[in-house]
Motif scaffolding. Structure first.
Motif, PDB file in Angstrom:
ATOM      1  N   LYS A   1      18.486  -6.755   3.252  1.00  0.00           N
ATOM      2  CA  LYS A   1      17.868  -8.062   3.038  1.00  0.00           C
ATOM      3  C   LYS A   1      16.620  -8.213   3.906  1.00  0.00           C
ATOM      4  N   GLU A   2      15.629  -8.897   3.344  1.00  0.00           N
ATOM      5  CA  GLU A   2      14.360  -9.097   4.052  1.00  0.00           C
ATOM      6  C   GLU A   2      14.574  -9.784   5.395  1.00  0.00           C
ATOM      7  N   GLN A   3      15.552 -10.658   5.465  1.00  0.00           N
ATOM      8  CA  GLN A   3      15.796 -11.385   6.721  1.00  0.00           C
ATOM      9  C   GLN A   3      16.267 -10.468   7.846  1.00  0.00           C
ATOM     10  N   ASN A   4      16.686  -9.251   7.489  1.00  0.00           N
ATOM     11  CA  ASN A   4      17.141  -8.298   8.494  1.00  0.00           C
ATOM     12  C   ASN A   4      16.083  -7.258   8.847  1.00  0.00           C
ATOM     13  N   ILE A   5      14.846  -7.503   8.398  1.00  0.00           N
ATOM     14  CA  ILE A   5      13.754  -6.557   8.619  1.00  0.00           C
ATOM     15  C   ILE A   5      12.629  -7.264   9.374  1.00  0.00           C
ATOM     16  N   HIS A   6      12.189  -6.686  10.467  1.00  0.00           N
ATOM     17  CA  HIS A   6      11.027  -7.216  11.200  1.00  0.00           C
ATOM     18  C   HIS A   6      10.045  -6.065  11.399  1.00  0.00           C
ATOM     19  N   PHE A   7       8.960  -6.104  10.664  1.00  0.00           N
ATOM     20  CA  PHE A   7       7.991  -5.013  10.684  1.00  0.00           C
ATOM     21  C   PHE A   7       6.613  -5.492  11.100  1.00  0.00           C
ATOM     22  N   PHE A   8       5.862  -4.571  11.686  1.00  0.00           N
ATOM     23  CA  PHE A   8       4.448  -4.840  11.929  1.00  0.00           C
ATOM     24  C   PHE A   8       3.747  -5.037  10.593  1.00  0.00           C
ATOM     25  N   ASN A   9       2.849  -6.031  10.544  1.00  0.00           N
ATOM     26  CA  ASN A   9       1.989  -6.218   9.382  1.00  0.00           C
ATOM     27  C   ASN A   9       0.610  -5.668   9.722  1.00  0.00           C
ATOM     28  N   GLY A  10       0.303  -4.494   9.193  1.00  0.00           N
ATOM     29  CA  GLY A  10      -0.960  -3.851   9.508  1.00  0.00           C
ATOM     30  C   GLY A  10      -2.170  -4.545   8.935  1.00  0.00           C
TER      31      GLY A  10
ATOM     32  N   ASP B   1       0.838  -1.204   0.000  1.00  0.00           N
ATOM     33  CA  ASP B   1       0.000   0.000   0.000  1.00  0.00           C
ATOM     34  C   ASP B   1       0.871   1.252   0.000  1.00  0.00           C
ATOM     35  N   GLU B   2       0.773   2.064  -1.040  1.00  0.00           N
ATOM     36  CA  GLU B   2       1.566   3.282  -1.116  1.00  0.00           C
ATOM     37  C   GLU B   2       1.232   4.197   0.054  1.00  0.00           C
ATOM     38  N   GLY B   3       2.273   4.648   0.736  1.00  0.00           N
ATOM     39  CA  GLY B   3       2.077   5.514   1.893  1.00  0.00           C
ATOM     40  C   GLY B   3       2.107   4.789   3.222  1.00  0.00           C
ATOM     41  N   SER B   4       2.056   3.446   3.181  1.00  0.00           N
ATOM     42  CA  SER B   4       2.205   2.712   4.438  1.00  0.00           C
ATOM     43  C   SER B   4       3.623   2.908   4.957  1.00  0.00           C
ATOM     44  N   CYS B   5       3.820   2.662   6.225  1.00  0.00           N
ATOM     45  CA  CYS B   5       5.155   2.845   6.803  1.00  0.00           C
ATOM     46  C   CYS B   5       6.159   1.897   6.154  1.00  0.00           C
ATOM     47  N   ARG B   6       5.756   0.649   5.948  1.00  0.00           N
ATOM     48  CA  ARG B   6       6.682  -0.319   5.338  1.00  0.00           C
ATOM     49  C   ARG B   6       7.007   0.067   3.897  1.00  0.00           C
TER      50      ARG B   6
END
Length: 241
Positions: free
Chosen positions: A95-104, A76-81
């Protein structure tokens, strides 16, 4: 608080970036949390340039999200991620393996909160935290009257936050809730950097630095943090001097 007043937005962004570069060189495997609003974009640009110049490596860092709009995800454009992907992660080759984000968009937001708390706990605490401040004094989605003793949680968005949200999205999004790190996570971070620019932030920065600590203005809690660096341009600092 260590306060720095820059001549303009570019200088403020560069100063904040140089501190981040210094901190990461001191601990290359830092756990890092960057806010994803408009204010940090200049800082991200400076970091991307530093990576391209070989002055900075982010390869060993782990990145966590500060917050996310409930109902929105990475596509989604404008989401934090999506903002972080576009302006920092992809240009720097994180790398994706180094990212831990909330999934809204998760169907179990409480599980998202627990997973984030567990991830941070497994790495100790946040080493480096870059924050902007909302017009209402919020930090992340810790809105006015947030619990200073809380960890990750889901919250109703303040009316001011909902009004300001329209600038982030290309089309209308009916955002009502946010998922965020709690104040306790922020206060346990090793180094906190707070950035603000423009005359629209002058009043809230005056309160951030001068007002008594109160949950009504969440940013005031940073007065109690032992290692905060504040970077403002002259416009945001107009009522502080």
């Amino acid at each position: 608080m260590k306060t720095h007043i820059a001549r303009n937005y570019h200088e403020m962004s560069s100063q904040a970036a140089e501190l981040i570069i210094h901190q990461i060189k001191q601990k290359p495997d830092s756990l890092v949390c960057f806010a994803a609003g408009n204010t940090p974009l200049g800082t991200f640009s400076c970091l991307v340039e530093a990576v391209r110049q070989g002055r900075l490596s982010l390869d060993q860092c782990k990145f966590i999200s500060l917050d996310e709009w409930v109902g929105l995800g990475a596509s989604d454009e404008g989401s934090c991620r999506e903002t972080m992907d576009r302006h920092l992660f992809e240009p720097c080759g994180i790398k994706e393996q180094n990212i831990h984000f909330f999934n809204g968009t998760s169907n179990d937001l409480e599980a998202e909160c627990k997973a984030m708390d567990d991830f941070i706990g497994a790495h100790g605490t946040i080493d480096l935290l870059l924050l902007g401040v909302g017009m209402n004094g919020h930090l992340g989605f810790n809105e006015p009257y947030a619990d200073f003793e809380g960890y990750s949680y889901v919250t109703d968005l303040d009316s001011t936050t909902k009004q300001v949200s329209v600038k982030y999205f290309p089309d209308h999004k009916d955002v009502q809730k946010g998922i965020t790190l709690g104040i306790k996570h922020l206060m346990q971070a090793g180094t906190v950097i707070l950035i603000a620019d423009g005359d629209k932030k002058a009043d809230i920065m005056r309160k951030a630095l001068k007002h008594e600590v109160t949950s009504e203005i969440p940013v005031t809690v940073l007065q109690r943090h032992p290692n905060v660096y504040v970077y403002m341009d002259e416009a945001a600092a107009a009522l502080v001097r």
